[in-house]
Design a protein around this motif. Sequence first.
Motif, PDB file in Angstrom:
ATOM      1  N   ALA A 187       0.835  -1.207   0.000  1.00 26.73           N
ATOM      2  CA  ALA A 187       0.000   0.000   0.000  1.00 26.73           C
ATOM      3  C   ALA A 187       0.864   1.248   0.000  1.00 26.73           C
ATOM      4  CB  ALA A 187      -0.933  -0.013   1.209  1.00 26.73           C
ATOM      5  N   GLY A 188       1.881   1.265   0.864  1.00 25.03           N
ATOM      6  CA  GLY A 188       2.764   2.426   0.928  1.00 25.03           C
ATOM      7  C   GLY A 188       3.623   2.581  -0.309  1.00 25.03           C
ATOM      8  N   GLY A 189       4.131   1.451  -0.826  1.00 29.32           N
ATOM      9  CA  GLY A 189       5.003   1.506  -2.000  1.00 29.32           C
ATOM     10  C   GLY A 189       4.268   1.934  -3.264  1.00 29.32           C
ATOM     11  N   ILE A 190       3.091   1.377  -3.491  1.00 24.48           N
ATOM     12  CA  ILE A 190       2.308   1.783  -4.663  1.00 24.48           C
ATOM     13  C   ILE A 190       1.839   3.225  -4.507  1.00 24.48           C
ATOM     14  CG2 ILE A 190       0.239   1.310  -6.039  1.00 24.48           C
ATOM     15  CD1 ILE A 190       0.520  -1.633  -5.201  1.00 24.48           C
ATOM     16  N   GLY A 191       1.509   3.604  -3.269  1.00 23.95           N
ATOM     17  CA  GLY A 191       1.151   4.994  -3.008  1.00 23.95           C
ATOM     18  C   GLY A 191       2.289   5.934  -3.361  1.00 23.95           C
ATOM     19  N   PHE A 192       3.522   5.555  -2.973  1.00 26.52           N
ATOM     20  CA  PHE A 192       4.701   6.366  -3.307  1.00 26.52           C
ATOM     21  C   PHE A 192       4.834   6.509  -4.819  1.00 26.52           C
ATOM     22  CE2 PHE A 192       9.132   6.843  -4.460  1.00 26.52           C
ATOM     23  CZ  PHE A 192       9.562   7.868  -3.620  1.00 26.52           C
ATOM     24  N   TYR A 193       4.671   5.400  -5.541  1.00 27.25           N
ATOM     25  CA  TYR A 193       4.740   5.446  -7.003  1.00 27.25           C
ATOM     26  C   TYR A 193       3.694   6.407  -7.565  1.00 27.25           C
ATOM     27  CZ  TYR A 193       3.579   4.150 -11.773  1.00 27.25           C
ATOM     28  OH  TYR A 193       3.277   4.221 -13.100  1.00 27.25           O
ATOM     29  N   ASP A 194       2.486   6.373  -7.011  1.00 24.55           N
ATOM     30  CA  ASP A 194       1.427   7.236  -7.540  1.00 24.55           C
ATOM     31  C   ASP A 194       1.755   8.706  -7.323  1.00 24.55           C
ATOM     32  OD1 ASP A 194      -1.007   7.674  -8.857  1.00 24.55           O
ATOM     33  OD2 ASP A 194      -2.046   7.954  -6.967  1.00 24.55           O
ATOM     34  N   GLY A 195       2.305   9.034  -6.155  1.00 25.69           N
ATOM     35  CA  GLY A 195       2.679  10.421  -5.914  1.00 25.69           C
ATOM     36  C   GLY A 195       3.816  10.870  -6.813  1.00 25.69           C
ATOM     37  N   PHE A 196       4.739   9.950  -7.108  1.00 26.74           N
ATOM     38  CA  PHE A 196       5.906  10.274  -7.935  1.00 26.74           C
ATOM     39  C   PHE A 196       5.556  10.333  -9.415  1.00 26.74           C
ATOM     40  CE2 PHE A 196       9.741   9.313 -10.315  1.00 26.74           C
ATOM     41  CZ  PHE A 196      10.693  10.111  -9.700  1.00 26.74           C
ATOM     42  N   PHE A 197       4.647   9.441  -9.853  1.00 26.10           N
ATOM     43  CA  PHE A 197       4.321   9.356 -11.281  1.00 26.10           C
ATOM     44  C   PHE A 197       2.829   9.135 -11.484  1.00 26.10           C
ATOM     45  CE2 PHE A 197       4.564   6.747 -15.353  1.00 26.10           C
ATOM     46  CZ  PHE A 197       4.612   7.867 -16.158  1.00 26.10           C
ATOM     47  N   GLY A 198       2.333   7.890 -11.370  1.00 25.69           N
ATOM     48  CA  GLY A 198       0.895   7.698 -11.332  1.00 25.69           C
ATOM     49  C   GLY A 198       0.234   6.723 -12.281  1.00 25.69           C
ATOM     50  N   PRO A 199       0.430   6.826 -13.621  1.00 25.12           N
ATOM     51  CA  PRO A 199      -0.310   5.949 -14.518  1.00 25.12           C
ATOM     52  C   PRO A 199      -0.146   4.477 -14.168  1.00 25.12           C
ATOM     53  CG  PRO A 199       0.732   7.687 -15.778  1.00 25.12           C
ATOM     54  CD  PRO A 199       1.240   7.820 -14.366  1.00 25.12           C
ATOM     55  N   GLY A 200      -1.264   3.743 -14.159  1.00 20.24           N
ATOM     56  CA  GLY A 200      -1.231   2.324 -13.848  1.00 20.24           C
ATOM     57  C   GLY A 200      -1.425   1.988 -12.386  1.00 20.24           C
TER      58      GLY A 200
END
Length: 253
Positions: A141-154
């Motif tokens: 949850a935290g790792g995918i959340g970090f990805y979304d804040g950094f970039f997002g698509p997918g």
Amino acid sequence: MEIELWLIASLACLAIFTSFIDAVAGGGGLIMMPTLLFAGLPPQLALGTNKVQSMFGTSNAFRNYAKAGLVDWRKEKWLALLAFVGAAAGAILVQQMSARILNLIVPLLLMGVALYVLLSPRMDDRQAKELISRKGYAPFAGGIGFYDGFFGPGTGSFFAATLVGLRGEGLTRATGHAKLFNMMTNMAAVIVFAVGGKIIWTLALAMAVGSFIGSTLGAKFAVKHGAKIIRPLLVTISLLLTAKLIYDWFAPA
């Protein structure tokens, strides 16, 4: 940064299309992000502005799933909060990076996510064995959340795939919970990008209207027709746009 009225209207219409795609097959950001970069927005402004329309789309989708009783938000609230914190951290980090580096990183990420969307296995509503507990899912949850804040698509696809594969949820319920997490990550990113002055609000709100319309139409279409035709089309368009961005990065000035 000033945006001409015709471009705002065009991108708002595109938001209808990409949110429609997102509701049916996921990955609408794979088209919107390179388009915003083509329109001349610096990477941080493109990311921040896109987050606003994404927030409206995921919030609308979450509302529909919650009304259908497919979201147990009370049990998932701590994971949603962790995703929120991760997204805030990612949005802070991406604003510290130079535009030159992001102009290369963003197309490479787009290409990677596009290939994931194309090659990822199909999932269904069969309940499977839970491999990890709710607490064990916290790093995801935290790792995918970090990805979304950094970039997002997918992001929505990553949440849904891990909820199905690791927690054994059926696809429909996993998608509902993915919308909850994605809504929280979008909210966190919007707050951070807004504080950093990385959102063009006129454009973002116009796109948000388009996103709301597209997500509503897409949900209805998905029930009847599914995503068999749209997924390959989405990936083809995304890879073509991304290849052009990478070519422009390496082309002599």
